[in-house]
Scaffold this active site. Structure first.
Site, PDB file in Angstrom:
ATOM      1  N   LYS A   1     -15.902   8.084   2.199  1.00  0.00           N
ATOM      2  CA  LYS A   1     -14.275   8.742   2.304  1.00  0.00           C
ATOM      3  C   LYS A   1     -13.534   7.858   1.431  1.00  0.00           C
ATOM      4  O   LYS A   1     -12.583   8.415   0.670  1.00  0.00           O
ATOM      5  CB  LYS A   1     -14.001   9.066   3.693  1.00  0.00           C
ATOM      6  CG  LYS A   1     -15.013  10.035   4.280  1.00  0.00           C
ATOM      7  CD  LYS A   1     -14.668   9.931   5.896  1.00  0.00           C
ATOM      8  CE  LYS A   1     -15.604  11.195   6.491  1.00  0.00           C
ATOM      9  NZ  LYS A   1     -15.408  10.880   8.014  1.00  0.00           N
TER      10      LYS A   1
ATOM     11  N   VAL B   1     -19.986  22.559  12.003  1.00  0.00           N
ATOM     12  CA  VAL B   1     -18.773  23.031  10.899  1.00  0.00           C
ATOM     13  C   VAL B   1     -19.128  24.387  10.619  1.00  0.00           C
ATOM     14  O   VAL B   1     -18.251  25.144  10.511  1.00  0.00           O
ATOM     15  CB  VAL B   1     -18.795  22.095   9.750  1.00  0.00           C
ATOM     16  CG1 VAL B   1     -17.613  22.552   8.853  1.00  0.00           C
ATOM     17  CG2 VAL B   1     -18.568  20.686  10.214  1.00  0.00           C
TER      18      VAL B   1
ATOM     19  N   ASP C   1     -20.073   6.047   6.270  1.00  0.00           N
ATOM     20  CA  ASP C   1     -19.257   7.341   6.368  1.00  0.00           C
ATOM     21  C   ASP C   1     -17.793   7.115   5.693  1.00  0.00           C
ATOM     22  O   ASP C   1     -17.254   7.870   4.959  1.00  0.00           O
ATOM     23  CB  ASP C   1     -19.310   8.006   7.838  1.00  0.00           C
ATOM     24  CG  ASP C   1     -18.523   9.532   7.771  1.00  0.00           C
ATOM     25  OD1 ASP C   1     -19.095  10.303   7.338  1.00  0.00           O
ATOM     26  OD2 ASP C   1     -17.455   9.114   8.083  1.00  0.00           O
TER      27      ASP C   1
HETATM   28  P1  NAP Z   1     -25.108  20.190  11.761  1.00  0.00           P
HETATM   29  O1  NAP Z   1     -24.328  20.446  13.161  1.00  0.00           O
HETATM   30  O2  NAP Z   1     -26.085  19.118  12.032  1.00  0.00           O
HETATM   31  O3  NAP Z   1     -25.509  21.474  11.067  1.00  0.00           O
HETATM   32  C1  NAP Z   1     -26.129  21.590   9.807  1.00  0.00           C
HETATM   33  C2  NAP Z   1     -26.467  22.850   9.481  1.00  0.00           C
HETATM   34  O4  NAP Z   1     -27.174  23.082   8.188  1.00  0.00           O
HETATM   35  C3  NAP Z   1     -27.574  23.427  10.833  1.00  0.00           C
HETATM   36  O5  NAP Z   1     -27.239  24.797  10.825  1.00  0.00           O
HETATM   37  C4  NAP Z   1     -29.019  23.210  10.231  1.00  0.00           C
HETATM   38  O6  NAP Z   1     -29.780  24.504  10.422  1.00  0.00           O
HETATM   39  C5  NAP Z   1     -28.482  23.529   8.551  1.00  0.00           C
HETATM   40  N1  NAP Z   1     -29.496  22.754   7.740  1.00  0.00           N
HETATM   41  C6  NAP Z   1     -29.533  21.570   7.716  1.00  0.00           C
HETATM   42  N2  NAP Z   1     -30.594  21.058   6.998  1.00  0.00           N
HETATM   43  C7  NAP Z   1     -31.038  22.098   6.259  1.00  0.00           C
HETATM   44  C8  NAP Z   1     -32.109  22.589   5.434  1.00  0.00           C
HETATM   45  N3  NAP Z   1     -32.589  21.541   4.841  1.00  0.00           N
HETATM   46  N4  NAP Z   1     -32.251  23.617   5.098  1.00  0.00           N
HETATM   47  C9  NAP Z   1     -31.319  24.780   5.536  1.00  0.00           C
HETATM   48  N5  NAP Z   1     -30.643  24.524   6.467  1.00  0.00           N
HETATM   49  C10 NAP Z   1     -30.275  23.376   6.940  1.00  0.00           C
HETATM   50  O7  NAP Z   1     -24.062  19.360  10.760  1.00  0.00           O
HETATM   51  P2  NAP Z   1     -22.247  19.536  10.830  1.00  0.00           P
HETATM   52  O8  NAP Z   1     -21.694  18.622  11.922  1.00  0.00           O
HETATM   53  O9  NAP Z   1     -21.932  20.997  10.938  1.00  0.00           O
HETATM   54  O10 NAP Z   1     -21.843  18.988   9.287  1.00  0.00           O
HETATM   55  C11 NAP Z   1     -22.258  19.558   8.152  1.00  0.00           C
HETATM   56  C12 NAP Z   1     -21.518  18.769   6.945  1.00  0.00           C
HETATM   57  O11 NAP Z   1     -20.316  18.694   7.357  1.00  0.00           O
HETATM   58  C13 NAP Z   1     -22.051  17.371   6.858  1.00  0.00           C
HETATM   59  O12 NAP Z   1     -22.047  17.138   5.528  1.00  0.00           O
HETATM   60  C14 NAP Z   1     -21.138  16.575   7.605  1.00  0.00           C
HETATM   61  O13 NAP Z   1     -20.931  15.253   7.029  1.00  0.00           O
HETATM   62  C15 NAP Z   1     -19.765  17.524   7.321  1.00  0.00           C
HETATM   63  N6  NAP Z   1     -18.595  17.049   7.957  1.00  0.00           N
HETATM   64  C16 NAP Z   1     -18.835  17.225   9.456  1.00  0.00           C
HETATM   65  C17 NAP Z   1     -17.628  17.129  10.329  1.00  0.00           C
HETATM   66  C18 NAP Z   1     -17.961  17.056  11.731  1.00  0.00           C
HETATM   67  O14 NAP Z   1     -17.067  16.650  12.658  1.00  0.00           O
HETATM   68  N7  NAP Z   1     -19.178  17.440  12.495  1.00  0.00           N
HETATM   69  C19 NAP Z   1     -16.570  16.813   9.918  1.00  0.00           C
HETATM   70  C20 NAP Z   1     -16.462  16.810   8.377  1.00  0.00           C
HETATM   71  C21 NAP Z   1     -17.496  16.910   7.747  1.00  0.00           C
HETATM   72  P3  NAP Z   1     -30.020  24.577  12.071  1.00  0.00           P
HETATM   73  O15 NAP Z   1     -28.762  25.219  12.625  1.00  0.00           O
HETATM   74  O16 NAP Z   1     -31.114  25.909  11.993  1.00  0.00           O
HETATM   75  O17 NAP Z   1     -30.671  23.398  12.448  1.00  0.00           O
HETATM   76  N1  HSE Z   2     -18.976  11.757  11.462  1.00  0.00           N
HETATM   77  C1  HSE Z   2     -17.778  12.061  10.959  1.00  0.00           C
HETATM   78  C2  HSE Z   2     -16.699  11.150  11.752  1.00  0.00           C
HETATM   79  C3  HSE Z   2     -17.585  13.275  10.787  1.00  0.00           C
HETATM   80  O1  HSE Z   2     -16.958  10.877  12.788  1.00  0.00           O
HETATM   81  O2  HSE Z   2     -15.677  10.992  11.171  1.00  0.00           O
HETATM   82  C4  HSE Z   2     -16.258  13.759   9.816  1.00  0.00           C
HETATM   83  O3  HSE Z   2     -16.541  13.508   8.635  1.00  0.00           O
END
Ligand code: NAP
Ligand code: HSE
Length: 431
Positions: free
Chosen positions: A205, A14, A201
């Site tokens: 929501k 994200v 999850d």
């Molecule tokens: P992700 O790809 O795993 O990215 C997480 C990021 O946060 C990475 O850059 C990681 O660093 C950093 N990070 C994690 N823990 C950390 C810590 N303790 N200290 C410092 N940096 C840290 O996750 P994502 O999919 O982008 O999701 C991020 C958030 O958005 C979550 O809350 C998720 O539920 C929400 N979300 C995701 C989606 C989706 O489709 N992916 C949709 C809606 C909401 P590194 O890169 O260095 O590892």
């Molecule tokens: N893991 C979540 C999903 C990302 O599959 O809907 C969006 O919140």
């Protein structure tokens, strides 16, 4: 203002999407807020990791205070995930009078009320549109677009990963594990996909949606949760044969000021509007007393769709900064929480039973249902490979959850019933 500085907590799926949307839509953002948006710092776990965007590595940091305490940063965008540590970071940021935009439903479903009240005490905005249904602007629609109505029902496909898995299992006959790996590779699943497939999850929501939609503090513990890990190819085949499509459905219903909220694999009549929402797409059906039926549809997961919701929240914060009204938009819930009892929760149910194939068994099964006030809408019996064993597959008419639980208990006590193989809620069509 010459420019607005943003600090990112996280630069993963994200976070990279946020960088791209800000870069690619800078003209539009300038037009709306009157100055450029700059990303000043980004907290990560590993500075030298290969990322999906080209960023100057000097903005990357391993020290949260570089972001949280930087006086030039106006807005924190939290896209790192986790709950307890992230809550502490956001409290620190809000106490520094920084506005917050987050995509973190895990955090908001548990600590949302506490963080929102701290933000408003500090005249800060705390926006979380991306936390529910990715790119679909559903929270704003509930709070602003439907502000004049009384919402009585919300049904949602609010987890992209499970919708992707069920779609591919149904249409392509693929295995659960195989499709889950693909969903992970595509960035839909959480870092630990247990919360996706276990229904947590979606439950988070639904807690957020029902708190806003019903104006009542609904806690995560109030949501009944069942995931998709036990759904089998055979269940999906029977569903198809009966004219249903299996979806993980978040269900929130208010009747006479009492509410029920659940997340469970549900068989939808093929004609139901949510039955045609496939792959990683999400949709939320909302019924308002005045407006009637509405549907919100779009991509529920993935970097760019989710980032559009995050950056739109950023624009909202920046517009409030210009007007000097930050921290004034959150409205606390109007109603005290009243949850329905099991005898007030009604649904149709699908069941698969493994039984002895002998005289009188169907009659004894039928009598359990009729004793508990439930009748059949559809019934099918197939022989099993095992000699003198059969499978009965049936769908009931509406029954209360209390009676349905009693039916299950009595069926399990019948000697002729070897196994209650699976049970699902059924929605759509006639009662
Ligand atoms: P992700 O790809 O795993 O990215 C997480 C990021 O946060 C990475 O850059 C990681 O660093 C950093 N990070 C994690 N823990 C950390 C810590 N303790 N200290 C410092 N940096 C840290 O996750 P994502 O999919 O982008 O999701 C991020 C958030 O958005 C979550 O809350 C998720 O539920 C929400 N979300 C995701 C989606 C989706 O489709 N992916 C949709 C809606 C909401 P590194 O890169 O260095 O590892
Ligand atoms: N893991 C979540 C999903 C990302 O599959 O809907 C969006 O919140």
């Amino acid at each position: 203002m010459e420019s607005i500085s943003v600090g990112l907590l996280g630069l993963g799926t994200v976070g990279c999407g946020v960088v791209k949307v800000i870069e690619n839509h800078q003209d539009k953002l300038m037009h709306q807020i009157g100055c450029p948006v700059k990303i000043k710092k980004a907290l990560v776990q590993e500075v030298n990791k290969v990322r999906d965007v080209d960023v100057d590595t000097s903005i990357l940091t391993l020290n949260p205070e570089d972001v949280l305490l930087d006086p030039e940063i106006d807005i924190i965008v939290e896209v790192m995930g986790d709950i307890e540590k992230t809550k502490e970071y956001l409290i620190q940021a809000i106490r520094q009078k920084k506005h917050v935009v987050t995509a973190n439903k895990d955090l908001m479903a548990v600590y949302g009320p506490e963080l929102l009240s701290l933000a408003s005490e500090n005249q800060c905005d705390l926006f979380y549109e991306a936390s529910v249904a990715g790119g679909i602007p559903i929270l704003r629609s509930l709070v602003d677009g439907l502000a004049s109505d009384r919402i009585t029902k919300m049904m949602g496909i609010v987890n992209g990963t499970t919708n992707f898995i069920l779609t591919k299992m149904t249409k392509e006959g693929r295995s659960f594990d195989d499709v889950l790996s693909e969903a992970q590779a595509l960035g839909y699943a959480e870092a630990d996909p247990t919360a996706d497939v276990g229904g947590l999850d979606a439950a988070r929501k639904m807690a957020i949606l029902s708190t806003l939609g019903f104006s009542m503090n609904i806690d995560l513990d109030d949501v009944k949760i069942k995931g998709i890990t036990e759904v089998t190819g055979e269940d999906l085949q029977y569903a198809k044969q009966f004219g249903y499509t299996m979806k993980l459905i978040g269900y929130a219903h208010r009747e006479d000021d009492r509410v029920e909220v659940s997340v469970e694999p549900t068989l939808l009549e093929d004609s139901h509007p949510l039955a045609s929402v496939h792959d990683e797409y999400n949709a939320v059906y909302v019924y308002g007393e005045a407006v009637g039926e509405t549907m919100f549809y779009g991509p529920g997961a993935g970097g760019l769709p989710t980032a559009t919701a995050v950056v739109s929240d950023l624009v909202g914060v920046m517009k409030n900064m210009r007007l000097g009204v930050n921290g004034k938009s959150a409205v606390s819930p109007q109603f005290s929480k009243l949850l329905k009892e099991n005898e007030e929760i009604y649904s149709k149910y699908f069941l698969r039973l493994h039984v002895e194939d002998e005289v009188g068994v169907l009659a004894s099964v039928t009598s359990v249902f009729s004793r508990n006030g439930a009748s059949f809408k559809k019934v099918l019996q197939n022989p099993l490979q095992e000699q003198k064993k059969a499978e009965i597959v049936l769908v009931t008419h509406q029954a209360s959850l209390k009676n349905f639980e009693k039916i299950l208990m009595e069926l399990r006590d019948l000697e002729a019933v070897h196994l209650v193989k699976s049970t699902y809620r059924v929605e759509g069509g006639n009662a």
